[in-house]
Design an enzyme around this catalytic site. Structure first.
Site, short mmCIF file in Angstrom:
data_model
loop_
_atom_site.label_atom_id
_atom_site.label_comp_id
_atom_site.label_asym_id
_atom_site.label_seq_id
_atom_site.Cartn_x
_atom_site.Cartn_y
_atom_site.Cartn_z
N LYS A 86 0.82 -1.21 0.00
CA LYS A 86 0.00 0.00 0.00
C LYS A 86 0.86 1.26 0.00
O LYS A 86 0.53 2.26 -0.68
CB LYS A 86 -0.94 -0.01 1.21
CG LYS A 86 -1.81 1.24 1.32
CD LYS A 86 -2.68 1.47 0.09
CE LYS A 86 -3.44 2.80 0.14
NZ LYS A 86 -4.48 2.82 1.18
N LYS A 101 -0.59 11.40 6.01
CA LYS A 101 -0.15 10.32 6.92
C LYS A 101 0.51 9.19 6.15
O LYS A 101 1.59 8.71 6.51
CB LYS A 101 -1.36 9.81 7.71
CG LYS A 101 -1.07 8.63 8.64
CD LYS A 101 -1.45 7.28 8.03
CE LYS A 101 -2.94 7.16 7.79
NZ LYS A 101 -3.30 5.81 7.29
#
Length: 292
Positions: free
Chosen positions: A174, A242
């Site tokens: 990811k 983030k």
């Protein structure tokens, strides 16, 4: 699916709500917990069972899925006093679909194994559209046997579902995905700004370039939103920041250069500093065009 009738979902956000709804529509009994109960009310109204704590949900469900905001939230929901690993039954499958730290996924896996719990890290890509349509890309890390056991659950939410390797490899995949998107989003914004500055119709330009070598999910799905000034979040700016920071941290540990990632992060941090952290990632166009 004999032992997987009840699925618990923790974190009913932009994507989590659609993913939960798809589970219910596939016939799974759904337990839900989120910090703000109102976010889950429509699921509750259609048959989902509300739990006041992650502990209560973990005790009830056969499969527990988490999709929360930050690694600190993952840490709390798995290891806190009311955490999943303290209260889930042996034999439970726990799946963290948050984009988080690979090292934390490894820690969850190791602790779960001690308790007879099967853990997978399985972050997703595809945004709100992919979540709604059940067409997410699901990137998993963990044991093959556990992955095969929960594959029917994954198949209600996604269609590109791949076990990448051991615990943590789903998270690494990811982060690689986010590295790719980071530079691409800058390019998409520059392309739209170029078209507008040249006095062209950017929507018409998109019709030519989305099907060629420049084609991408961001160009096809987010660029039209940019042109319309639609900044509703399919994925929040603050969460993308983030993710990029996690990727940058991992890249530095591997001593690799990431100039595209660093540029994109600096632009998104500038966008957030302007008060736009709760908009969708397509809002980056605001830094590039006067019209936006």
């Amino acid at each position: 699916m004999k032992n997987m009738k009840r699925v618990g979902f923790i974190g009913i956000g932009v994507m989590g709500k659609s993913m939960s709804r798809n589970l219910m529509q596939a016939g799974f009994e759904l337990d839900v917990y989120t910090r703000t109960k109102a976010k889950a009310q429509d699921l509750i109204d259609t048959g989902a069972v509300w739990h006041d704590t992650p502990a209560s949900l973990a005790q009830s469900a056969d499969v527990v899925i988490t999709m929360v905001g930050y690694p600190s939230d993952v840490q709390e929901v798995y290891f806190g006093d009311n955490g999943i690993l303290q209260h889930a039954k042996p034999g439970t499958y726990v799946i963290d679909m948050t984009t988080s730290k690979p090292a934390l996924a490894e820690e969850i896996y190791a602790e779960a194994k001690k308790k007879g719990i099967f853990a997978l890290d399985a972050p997703v890509s595809g945004g709100d559209v992919g979540a709604r349509n059940g067409k997410l890309a699901i990137m998993a890390g963990g044991d093959e046997e556990a992955f095969q056991a929960v594959l029917p659950v994954f198949e209600t939410m996604g269609e590109n579902i791949i076990l990448q390797g051991p615990a943590g490899f789903g998270q690494h995949t990811k982060l690689i995905n986010q590295v790719t998107i980071a530079s691409n989003m800058v390019g998409v914004c520059e392309a739209i700004a170029y078209a507008e500055h040249a006095g062209m119709d950017p929507s018409k330009v998109l019709r030519s370039i989305t099907t060629g070598a420049a084609g991408s999910f961001s160009l096809s799905n987010l660029a039209p939103r940019m042109i319309k000034g639609d900044y509703d979040p399919g994925f929040y700016v603050k969460h993308f920041i983030k993710d990029m920071k996690l990727a940058l941290e991992a890249a530095k540990e591997m001593d690799m250069m990431t100039p595209g990632l660093e540029l994109s992060l600096s632009l998104y941090e500038r966008l957030a500093a302007n008060g736009d952290e709760n908009l969708g990632t397509q809002a980056l166009i605001k830094l590039f065009t006067k019209k936006a």
